[in-house]
Motif scaffolding. Structure first.
Motif, PDB file in Angstrom:
ATOM      1  N   VAL A   1      46.542   8.106   4.337  1.00 54.04           N
ATOM      2  CA  VAL A   1      45.460   9.093   4.279  1.00 54.04           C
ATOM      3  C   VAL A   1      44.371   8.594   3.329  1.00 54.04           C
ATOM      4  O   VAL A   1      43.175   8.758   3.589  1.00 54.04           O
ATOM      5  N   ALA A   2      44.797   7.950   2.236  1.00 54.20           N
ATOM      6  CA  ALA A   2      43.814   7.404   1.275  1.00 54.20           C
ATOM      7  C   ALA A   2      42.851   6.445   1.983  1.00 54.20           C
ATOM      8  O   ALA A   2      41.630   6.532   1.827  1.00 54.20           O
ATOM      9  N   LYS A   3      43.416   5.571   2.792  1.00 58.06           N
ATOM     10  CA  LYS A   3      42.611   4.584   3.515  1.00 58.06           C
ATOM     11  C   LYS A   3      41.699   5.275   4.534  1.00 58.06           C
ATOM     12  O   LYS A   3      40.516   4.948   4.654  1.00 58.06           O
ATOM     13  N   LEU A   4      42.274   6.244   5.270  1.00 58.84           N
ATOM     14  CA  LEU A   4      41.493   6.964   6.281  1.00 58.84           C
ATOM     15  C   LEU A   4      40.305   7.701   5.646  1.00 58.84           C
ATOM     16  O   LEU A   4      39.229   7.819   6.230  1.00 58.84           O
ATOM     17  N   LEU A   5      40.511   8.192   4.429  1.00 63.02           N
ATOM     18  CA  LEU A   5      39.440   8.888   3.713  1.00 63.02           C
ATOM     19  C   LEU A   5      38.370   7.927   3.195  1.00 63.02           C
ATOM     20  O   LEU A   5      37.249   8.346   2.879  1.00 63.02           O
ATOM     21  N   GLY A   6      38.732   6.660   3.057  1.00 54.59           N
ATOM     22  CA  GLY A   6      37.798   5.690   2.475  1.00 54.59           C
ATOM     23  C   GLY A   6      38.109   5.385   1.023  1.00 54.59           C
ATOM     24  O   GLY A   6      37.248   4.928   0.271  1.00 54.59           O
ATOM     25  N   GLY A   7      39.342   5.656   0.618  1.00 52.53           N
ATOM     26  CA  GLY A   7      39.745   5.404  -0.769  1.00 52.53           C
ATOM     27  C   GLY A   7      39.705   3.928  -1.099  1.00 52.53           C
ATOM     28  O   GLY A   7      39.930   3.077  -0.225  1.00 52.53           O
ATOM     29  N   THR A   8      39.412   3.610  -2.356  1.00 49.98           N
ATOM     30  CA  THR A   8      39.282   2.220  -2.775  1.00 49.98           C
ATOM     31  C   THR A   8      40.208   1.873  -3.945  1.00 49.98           C
ATOM     32  O   THR A   8      40.324   0.702  -4.305  1.00 49.98           O
ATOM     33  N   LYS A   9      40.822   2.893  -4.565  1.00 52.10           N
ATOM     34  CA  LYS A   9      41.651   2.608  -5.754  1.00 52.10           C
ATOM     35  C   LYS A   9      43.120   2.513  -5.377  1.00 52.10           C
ATOM     36  O   LYS A   9      43.567   3.212  -4.471  1.00 52.10           O
ATOM     37  N   ASP A  10      43.875   1.697  -6.113  1.00 53.59           N
ATOM     38  CA  ASP A  10      45.322   1.655  -5.865  1.00 53.59           C
ATOM     39  C   ASP A  10      46.093   2.504  -6.869  1.00 53.59           C
ATOM     40  O   ASP A  10      47.290   2.698  -6.743  1.00 53.59           O
ATOM     41  N   ARG A  11      45.396   3.023  -7.892  1.00 57.88           N
ATOM     42  CA  ARG A  11      46.013   3.966  -8.826  1.00 57.88           C
ATOM     43  C   ARG A  11      44.950   4.931  -9.310  1.00 57.88           C
ATOM     44  O   ARG A  11      43.759   4.584  -9.332  1.00 57.88           O
ATOM     45  N   ILE A  12      45.345   6.120  -9.659  1.00 55.02           N
ATOM     46  CA  ILE A  12      44.364   7.118 -10.092  1.00 55.02           C
ATOM     47  C   ILE A  12      44.694   7.539 -11.530  1.00 55.02           C
ATOM     48  O   ILE A  12      45.850   7.505 -11.945  1.00 55.02           O
ATOM     49  N   GLU A  13      43.651   7.915 -12.253  1.00 53.87           N
ATOM     50  CA  GLU A  13      43.844   8.297 -13.651  1.00 53.87           C
ATOM     51  C   GLU A  13      44.406   9.705 -13.732  1.00 53.87           C
ATOM     52  O   GLU A  13      43.863  10.638 -13.120  1.00 53.87           O
ATOM     53  N   SER A  14      45.468   9.851 -14.493  1.00 55.76           N
ATOM     54  CA  SER A  14      46.171  11.127 -14.561  1.00 55.76           C
ATOM     55  C   SER A  14      45.912  11.819 -15.895  1.00 55.76           C
ATOM     56  O   SER A  14      46.109  11.236 -16.959  1.00 55.76           O
ATOM     57  N   GLY A  15      45.462  13.085 -15.823  1.00 60.75           N
ATOM     58  CA  GLY A  15      45.342  13.902 -17.028  1.00 60.75           C
ATOM     59  C   GLY A  15      46.314  15.050 -16.923  1.00 60.75           C
ATOM     60  O   GLY A  15      47.048  15.165 -15.938  1.00 60.75           O
ATOM     61  N   ILE A  16      46.322  15.907 -17.928  1.00 56.39           N
ATOM     62  CA  ILE A  16      47.225  17.054 -17.841  1.00 56.39           C
ATOM     63  C   ILE A  16      46.521  18.325 -18.300  1.00 56.39           C
ATOM     64  O   ILE A  16      45.734  18.303 -19.256  1.00 56.39           O
ATOM     65  N   SER A  17      46.782  19.411 -17.592  1.00 56.86           N
ATOM     66  CA  SER A  17      46.234  20.724 -17.915  1.00 56.86           C
ATOM     67  C   SER A  17      47.315  21.527 -18.623  1.00 56.86           C
ATOM     68  O   SER A  17      48.401  21.721 -18.078  1.00 56.86           O
ATOM     69  N   ILE A  18      47.011  21.935 -19.856  1.00 58.12           N
ATOM     70  CA  ILE A  18      47.999  22.632 -20.690  1.00 58.12           C
ATOM     71  C   ILE A  18      47.592  24.092 -20.845  1.00 58.12           C
ATOM     72  O   ILE A  18      46.460  24.404 -21.235  1.00 58.12           O
TER      73      ILE A  18
ATOM     74  N   ILE B   1      48.714   7.136 -11.879  1.00 53.83           N
ATOM     75  CA  ILE B   1      49.680   7.390 -10.807  1.00 53.83           C
ATOM     76  C   ILE B   1      49.292   6.480  -9.646  1.00 53.83           C
ATOM     77  O   ILE B   1      48.105   6.356  -9.308  1.00 53.83           O
ATOM     78  N   LYS B   2      50.305   5.835  -9.044  1.00 52.06           N
ATOM     79  CA  LYS B   2      50.028   4.911  -7.940  1.00 52.06           C
ATOM     80  C   LYS B   2      49.678   5.661  -6.665  1.00 52.06           C
ATOM     81  O   LYS B   2      50.288   6.694  -6.361  1.00 52.06           O
ATOM     82  N   VAL B   3      48.731   5.132  -5.919  1.00 59.60           N
ATOM     83  CA  VAL B   3      48.367   5.706  -4.625  1.00 59.60           C
ATOM     84  C   VAL B   3      49.335   5.151  -3.575  1.00 59.60           C
ATOM     85  O   VAL B   3      49.406   3.931  -3.401  1.00 59.60           O
ATOM     86  N   PRO B   4      50.088   6.039  -2.884  1.00 61.35           N
ATOM     87  CA  PRO B   4      51.020   5.541  -1.870  1.00 61.35           C
ATOM     88  C   PRO B   4      50.280   4.764  -0.777  1.00 61.35           C
ATOM     89  O   PRO B   4      49.147   5.107  -0.422  1.00 61.35           O
TER      90      PRO B   4
END
Ligand code: OSB
Ligand code: MG
Length: 369
Positions: free
Chosen positions: A119-136, A340-343
């Motif tokens: 789905v990442a590729k179909l959307l046009g994604g370019t990253k192999d990992r995304i930056e993860s934050g956390i909501s507390i 987090i790695k993009v599947p």
């Protein structure tokens, strides 16, 4: 692809710990999992409408109703070869973006599987990992919150978002800043203030926040524009941006300088991508928000966040931040570098564990063409 059968499944997932915002508190997370069957493939999507109309007017009940009585009858048995075609079919149905996004996500999954790409590729994604934050969320006192932040930082989260509200804001942020002077920090008010709080909100400028998310009313743009003129802190909109048109208007009047994109809130991944593209054109950074998704919704969010203009840390945390056991395999994990790695597998790139899904199912219906 002919939509031969569509399944609706209302599930309830128990959160590892309660999540409290300025307006509501969640201990369990209900949602609807949509499955589309087509050409021997099964695609999954998550509808993020929750227990009550707190974040938006949609709930699991309204979403079930709109899916069952309007959306599914409009698309069942139809031959769909694009998400644009689905959007066109759903155009007569006003509002209910989360209900629409649930089925749209399942279609993205099926379409990507049919092309044997992610789905990442179909959307046009370019990253192999995304930056993860956390909501507390909001805790009972400041010492408890400081301990939670400490623990989350030790796990590798590099950006912390704190929920704030009147009475849980200046003192809290002051204590957090004192303890963590250089930490990437932001605050989300979930619409808890009004423009009458202007001089109070100006005091937030002293904390060097990356951004202040949705300080004013859930459908406001005008007062946010006024507030942004008075604040140094960048304003990021969440609830107020429900369509690509809202995003354009918000940027035109400078109601915000950053946008939090959530596919559920804007009617699906296609609209989310349109907002991403608009912001990219205008040099406005975006990031992907979260709705306490299971692995199914999380996988779609990760795919979205692989697009190039998702340049700020996302509210996409590891499965273990939310669930004892996710309904997908493998679970999403936080890498040592806070990403987090993009599947890369076909479709969402994760395996839905049917047996776990069945165990958490409260209500089930299948519609056949
Ligand atoms: O306002 O971003 C929000 C969760 C549920 C509803 C609204 C919000 C949130 C979060 C948590 O902040 C995001 C996540 O970790 O999924
Ligand atoms: Mg928010």
């Amino acid at each position: 692809m002919k939509l031969e059968a569509i399944e609706l499944r209302q599930i309830t997932m128990e959160l590892i710990e309660p999540f409290e915002t300025s307006g509501w508190r969640e201990t369990v997370r209900p949602c609807i999992i949509v499955a589309i069957h087509s050409d021997g493939l099964t695609g999954y999507g998550e509808c993020v409408a929750g227990a009550g109309p707190w974040y938006s007017y949609e709930t699991v009940e309204t979403a079930w109703h709109v899916l069952k009585d309007f959306i599914i009858p409009a698309v069942l048995g139809k031959d769909l070869t694009s998400v644009e075609a689905l959007q066109a079919m759903l155009k007569p149905i006003r509002g209910h973006p989360m209900a629409k996004a649930g089925i749209e996500a399942a279609l993205w999954d099926v379409l990507a599987q049919a092309k044997n790409i992610s789905v990442a590729k179909l959307l046009g994604g370019t990253k192999d990992r995304i930056e993860s934050g956390i909501s507390i969320g909001i805790y009972k006192d400041i010492p408890t919150l400081l301990d939670v932040i400490e623990e989350r930082r030790a796990q590798g989260y590099r950006r912390i978002k704190l929920k704030i509200k009147p009475g849980w804001d200046l003192e809290v942020l002051r204590a957090v800043r004192q303890r963590f002077p250089d930490m990437a920090l932001m605050a989300d008010a979930n619409a808890a203030y009004t423009i009458a709080d202007l001089s109070h909100l100006r005091q937030l400028d002293e904390f060097g926040l990356m951004m202040l998310e949705q300080p004013l009313d859930y459908d406001d743009l005008i007062d946010h524009s006024r507030l942004q003129r008075e604040l140094k802190t960048p304003i990021c909109l969440d609830e107020s941006i429900k369509t690509p048109d809202d995003a354009r208007k918000a940027l035109d009047i400078r109601a915000c300088t950053i946008i939090n994109i959530k596919p559920g809130r804007v009617g699906g991944l296609l609209n989310a991508k349109k907002i991403h593209d608009l912001c990219q054109e205008r040099g406005v950074p975006v990031w992907c928000g979260g709705m306490l998704e299971t692995g199914i919704g999380r996988a779609a969010n990760v795919a979205l966040a692989s697009l190039p203009n998702f340049v700020l840390p996302n509210d996409i945390s590891a499965s273990a931040r939310y669930w004892k056991e996710d309904i997908i395999e493998p679970p999403f994990v936080l890498e040592h570098d806070g990403t987090i790695k993009v599947p890369t597998g076909p479709g969402l790139g994760v395996r839905v564990v049917r047996e776990r899904l069945e165990r958490v199912t409260q209500r089930y219906q299948i519609f056949r063409a």
